[in-house]
Design an enzyme around this catalytic site. Structure first.
Site, mmCIF file in Angstrom:
data_model
loop_
_atom_site.group_PDB
_atom_site.id
_atom_site.type_symbol
_atom_site.label_atom_id
_atom_site.label_comp_id
_atom_site.label_asym_id
_atom_site.label_seq_id
_atom_site.Cartn_x
_atom_site.Cartn_y
_atom_site.Cartn_z
ATOM 1 C CE1 TYR A 162 -3.942 1.606 0.118
ATOM 2 C CE2 TYR A 162 -3.407 2.440 2.526
ATOM 3 C CZ TYR A 162 -4.372 2.556 1.483
ATOM 4 O OH TYR A 162 -5.437 3.447 1.630
ATOM 5 N NE ARG A 215 -6.468 12.050 -5.803
ATOM 6 C CZ ARG A 215 -6.583 11.080 -5.007
ATOM 7 N NH1 ARG A 215 -5.895 10.013 -4.943
ATOM 8 N NH2 ARG A 215 -7.729 11.093 -4.227
ATOM 9 C CE LYS A 233 -7.166 2.978 -1.511
ATOM 10 N NZ LYS A 233 -7.357 3.594 -0.507
ATOM 11 C CD GLU A 305 -9.354 4.300 -3.627
ATOM 12 O OE1 GLU A 305 -10.142 3.813 -2.958
ATOM 13 O OE2 GLU A 305 -8.805 5.319 -2.972
ATOM 14 C CG ASP A 306 -6.379 7.168 -6.010
ATOM 15 O OD1 ASP A 306 -7.073 7.271 -5.015
ATOM 16 O OD2 ASP A 306 -5.230 6.734 -5.853
ATOM 17 C CG ASP A 328 -11.309 4.732 -0.275
ATOM 18 O OD1 ASP A 328 -11.741 4.716 0.942
ATOM 19 O OD2 ASP A 328 -9.968 4.345 -0.457
ATOM 20 C CG ASP A 329 -9.876 8.662 -3.335
ATOM 21 O OD1 ASP A 329 -8.817 8.550 -2.788
ATOM 22 O OD2 ASP A 329 -10.249 8.190 -4.182
ATOM 23 C CG ASN A 470 -1.537 8.927 1.076
ATOM 24 O OD1 ASN A 470 -0.593 9.087 2.107
ATOM 25 N ND2 ASN A 470 -2.534 8.626 1.052
HETATM 26 N N1 LIG Z 1 -4.859 9.990 3.782
HETATM 27 C C1 LIG Z 1 -5.752 9.733 2.933
HETATM 28 O O1 LIG Z 1 -6.659 8.515 3.612
HETATM 29 C C2 LIG Z 1 -6.171 9.937 1.826
HETATM 30 C C3 LIG Z 1 -5.090 11.018 1.103
HETATM 31 N N2 LIG Z 1 -5.419 11.355 0.163
HETATM 32 C C4 LIG Z 1 -4.630 12.445 -0.489
HETATM 33 O O2 LIG Z 1 -5.024 13.709 -0.614
HETATM 34 C C5 LIG Z 1 -4.300 14.157 -1.758
HETATM 35 C C6 LIG Z 1 -5.456 14.963 -2.545
HETATM 36 O O3 LIG Z 1 -6.282 14.313 -3.106
HETATM 37 P P1 LIG Z 1 -7.641 14.766 -3.448
HETATM 38 O O4 LIG Z 1 -8.424 15.695 -2.660
HETATM 39 O O5 LIG Z 1 -8.561 13.581 -3.962
HETATM 40 O O6 LIG Z 1 -7.018 15.471 -4.626
HETATM 41 P P2 LIG Z 1 -7.891 16.689 -5.645
HETATM 42 O O7 LIG Z 1 -7.263 16.906 -6.764
HETATM 43 O O8 LIG Z 1 -9.097 16.461 -5.727
HETATM 44 O O9 LIG Z 1 -7.611 18.028 -4.740
HETATM 45 C C7 LIG Z 1 -6.509 18.655 -4.425
HETATM 46 C C8 LIG Z 1 -6.569 20.011 -3.748
HETATM 47 O O10 LIG Z 1 -5.547 20.622 -3.674
HETATM 48 C C9 LIG Z 1 -5.331 21.868 -4.101
HETATM 49 N N3 LIG Z 1 -3.974 22.110 -4.526
HETATM 50 C C10 LIG Z 1 -3.109 21.837 -5.098
HETATM 51 N N4 LIG Z 1 -1.864 22.297 -5.044
HETATM 52 C C11 LIG Z 1 -1.787 23.168 -4.309
HETATM 53 C C12 LIG Z 1 -1.153 24.096 -3.764
HETATM 54 N N5 LIG Z 1 0.267 24.336 -4.103
HETATM 55 N N6 LIG Z 1 -1.357 25.136 -2.702
HETATM 56 C C13 LIG Z 1 -2.829 24.874 -2.308
HETATM 57 N N7 LIG Z 1 -3.747 24.101 -2.803
HETATM 58 C C14 LIG Z 1 -3.284 23.323 -3.701
HETATM 59 C C15 LIG Z 1 -6.060 21.784 -5.324
HETATM 60 O O11 LIG Z 1 -6.399 23.104 -5.725
HETATM 61 P P3 LIG Z 1 -7.404 23.484 -6.830
HETATM 62 O O12 LIG Z 1 -8.851 23.132 -6.571
HETATM 63 O O13 LIG Z 1 -7.364 25.131 -6.949
HETATM 64 O O14 LIG Z 1 -6.636 22.856 -8.282
HETATM 65 C C16 LIG Z 1 -7.338 21.027 -4.885
HETATM 66 O O15 LIG Z 1 -8.271 21.828 -4.336
HETATM 67 C C17 LIG Z 1 -3.568 13.286 -2.496
HETATM 68 O O16 LIG Z 1 -2.256 13.428 -2.136
HETATM 69 C C18 LIG Z 1 -4.083 11.877 -1.895
HETATM 70 O O17 LIG Z 1 -3.178 11.046 -2.060
HETATM 71 C C19 LIG Z 1 -6.511 11.241 -0.517
HETATM 72 C C20 LIG Z 1 -7.482 10.458 -0.101
HETATM 73 C C21 LIG Z 1 -7.190 9.589 1.070
HETATM 74 C C1 LIG Z 2 -5.227 6.774 0.485
HETATM 75 C C2 LIG Z 2 -5.949 7.186 -0.612
HETATM 76 O O1 LIG Z 2 -7.156 6.730 -0.993
HETATM 77 C C3 LIG Z 2 -5.278 8.174 -1.535
HETATM 78 O O2 LIG Z 2 -4.405 8.586 -1.277
HETATM 79 O O3 LIG Z 2 -5.777 8.435 -2.450
HETATM 80 MG MG LIG Z 3 -7.528 6.997 -2.983
#
Ligand SMILES: NC(=O)C1=CN([C@@H]2O[C@H](COP(=O)(O)OP(=O)(O)OC[C@H]3O[C@@H](n4cnc5c(N)ncnc54)[C@H](OP(=O)(O)O)[C@@H]3O)[C@@H](O)[C@H]2O)C=CC1
Ligand SMILES: CC(=O)C(=O)O
Ligand SMILES: [Mg+2]
Length: 614
Positions: A162, A215, A233, A305-306, A328-329, A470
């Protein structure tokens, strides 16, 4: 293609006739109400998998079972079927009965000894990716041993199968590709998706994890090579949540990639074209979702997912009305973070409503978590959602989300556009909003700078800092930084694991705020109850169930999540609470409701121990 389909069909037929007949009546008794496990609380008949069509997951170690007939005719085939292969653990009697004589060296090892050898071998690899490849090879060779190893060494091997290693594996998937895993559905399969699903050898699918690879973690568009994610997963669905491997199906939908590096990579495994969008994309997804329901019925869980957020929210909203779907996200992440926030109150004091939350990143994870926090506060205080949302602020790539930006905001950001002057930089937002909790969901590493973290520390006695992005390379800051910059006062958790840190002679243990705590138990709960739809209250139930399992001993070390070591027990408790909510909401189809849901969940969980073959 024809011969493969026929082979699979025959394989299914034989397995069903041989094993299904043996186990069918027992399974019926356990599953179909009347005299159920839960009613009797009797140990007899426990140990079955969820919808264990063939009986192999149901048989306890002392029950014998017959592997499929083709294997009986050829031991060579049996050794190459990961589902039944036991390698050197085949007994003398089994070697005789299944035409294995001479195909194995004389030594007979126990599963424990096989596991010991593998642990030793794995530890010799210095490069994490080599461990990943060794684990995937094992999964393709001997499923039972793979899961035994993973379950018994979960803390050590989670970072291998993972995050973070799976991220690197996806980036290099073409180069390390050996055995195909999961189902690939590309634009070329348009009009034939149902046929593709029928090529999969298992019919009793309970959970599908599907990605379109746009993503992948915080690594961006990895196209078809995102397959590592659904595979990983689902390994956790089995190891952490006990859903039998035969009930799990990883799928990658390949609509192309906009990743130039992959398009120019001679080893890229996907179709080499730019991503299909709009109607072409929507039609492929619609055909897929229709085919899934047609082939596996109403109760199969589809976990998105992603996907990139421009598709993820829409897919979830569209298919949550007609299918059992879960993102999941958005939802799993929300549930795990809410659990951490609830448990952190023991350390921070006060109620959730007393806190102020600031996010860096306003996409799937950020707005998903934000919404669940607002919902929980609203339920606890009876305040309307519009009010409770005001406790939560988000910063995206353009700065703080405020009212003056509303015209240009994506729909999922609009509820978070509060009255405030525009602010560009995170550090200025921290100074202005004065959050008690800072959450990173941006996918961009090192964005919680020293100045940001020190500002949090100047505002709070115990700043709660969650760096959720991540893999590790994208983490907003490291555990060491969070503790050093707050003089050891931070409560810290991250999406990918960090080792404990010694700060001024005190051992500080960071948590792993990852949806892996939630989705395996959540999915098991849905399946147990035969849920037909997912509801937010089920996510809240999962959060509360997880938070309730943090012990005083954990709190004393600064932890807001329990360690992964007990994850199967944790998952069973989550599953029970989720299933209870499904029944309460009238969304369950497996009736009558088992009385003792935790016990029932445990009885449904897959065991990786070898069974004896007659
Ligand atoms: N720990 C966990 O269980 C999980 C972790 N994650 C992690 O979260 C991260 C984001 O995932 P997700 O939400 O799906 O991604 P998205 O692409 O949906 O969202 C990313 C967000 O970050 C913003 N962003 C990007 N770059 C910057 C920056 N330099 N400064 C400020 N804001 C910024 C984007 O802004 P804008 O909208 O303006 O483009 C957007 O709003 C990933 O790394 C993923 O691995 C996700 C799911 C679960
Ligand atoms: C953990 C997870 O689902 C992610 O980083 O997208
Ligand atoms: Mg994910």
């Amino acid at each position: 293609m024809m011969s493969l389909s026929r082979h699979n069909f025959l394989k299914r037929l034989v397995r069903e006739q041989k094993v299904g007949a043996l186990m069918g009546s027992l399974l019926k008794e356990i599953r179909n109400g009347g005299h159920s496990v839960a009613d009797t609380e009797s140990k007899a008949g426990l140990g079955g998998g969820v919808e264990d069509v063939y009986g192999e997951d149901c048989a306890t170690e002392d029950q014998v079972l017959t592997p499929w007939t083709a294997s009986v005719a050829s031991g060579y085939t049996l050794l190459r079927d990961p589902h039944y292969n036991k390698g050197l653990a085949f007994t003398e009697k089994e070697r005789d009965a299944h035409y294995l004589r001479g195909l194995l060296p004389p030594a007979i090892l126990t599963q424990e000894l096989q596991e010991k050898k593998l642990v030793q071998n794995l530890r010799q690899y210095e490069v994490p990716l080599h461990r990943y490849i060794a684990m995937m090879d094992l999964q393709e060779r001997n499923e039972g041993l793979f899961y035994k190893l993973l379950i018994d060494n979960v803390e050590e091997l989670l970072p291998v199968v993972y995050t973070p290693t799976v991220g690197e594996a996806c980036q290099k998937y073409g180069s390390i590709f050996r055995h195909p895993q999961g189902l690939y559905i590309s634009l070329r399969e348009k009009g034939k998706i149902l046929e593709v699903l029928k090529n999969w050898p298992e019919r009793g699918i309970q959970v599908i994890v599907v990605t379109d690879g746009e993503r992948i973690l915080g690594l961006g568009d990895l196209g078809c090579q995102g397959m590592g994610i659904p595979v990983g997963k689902l390994s956790l669905y089995t190891a952490l949540g006990g859903v039998p491997p035969s009930a799990c199906l990883p799928i990658t939908i390949d609509v192309g990639t906009n990743n130039e590096k992959l398009l120019n990579d001679e080893f890229y495994i996907g179709i080499k074209q730019k991503r299909a969008t709009g109607q072409e994309y929507a039609e492929l997804l619609e055909e897929f979702m229709t085919a899934v329901k047609q082939n596996y019925g109403e109760k199969v869980l589809v976990q998105f997912e992603d996907f990139a957020n421009h598709n993820a929210f829409e897919l979830l909203s569209k298919y949550s009305k007609t299918h059992l779907v879960f993102n999941d996200d958005i939802q799993g992440t929300a549930s795990v973070v809410l659990a951490g926030l609830i448990s952190s109150l023991k350390l921070l004091g006060g109620q959730l409503a007393d806190h102020t939350f600031l996010f860096l990143g306003a996409g799937e994870a950020g707005t998903g978590i934000a919404e669940l926090i607002a919902l929980e506060i609203s339920k606890k205080t009876n305040a309307p959602l519009e009010e409770t949302r005001k406790k939560v602020w988000l910063v995206d790539s353009k700065g703080l989300i405020v009212k003056s930006r509303i015209g240009s905001l994506q729909h999922f950001k609009k509820p978070w556009a509060h009255d405030h002057e525009p602010i560009k930089e995170l550090v200025d937002a921290v100074k202005a909003i004065k959050p008690t909790v800072l959450i990173g969901t941006s996918g961009v590493g090192k964005t919680f700078t020293r100045e940001v973290v020190e500002t949090m520390a100047s505002l709070n006695e115990k700043p709660l800092i969650l760096a959720l992005s991540n893999p590790t390379s994208q983490s907003e800051c490291t555990a060491e930084e969070a503790y050093a910059w707050t003089k050891g006062r931070a409560i810290f958790a991250s999406g990918s694991p960090f080792d404990p840190v010694e700060y001024e002679k005190k051992l500080l243990v960071p948590g792993q705020a990852n949806n892996a705590y939630i989705f395996p138990g959540f999915g098991l709960g849905l399946i147990m109850a035969g849920a037909i739809r997912v509801h937010d209250d089920m996510l809240l139930a999962a959060s509360e169930a997880l938070a309730a399992q943090v012990t005083q001993e954990n709190y004393d070390k600064g932890m807001i999540y329990p360690p992964f070591t007990n994850i199967r027990k944790i998952s069973a408790n989550i599953a029970a609470k989720v299933a209870a909510k499904v029944y309460e909401l009238g969304l369950a189809s497996n009736l009558p409701r088992p009385k003792y849901l935790v016990k029932y969940a445990e009885s449904c969980m897959y065991s990786p121990l070898y069974r004896s073959y007659r």
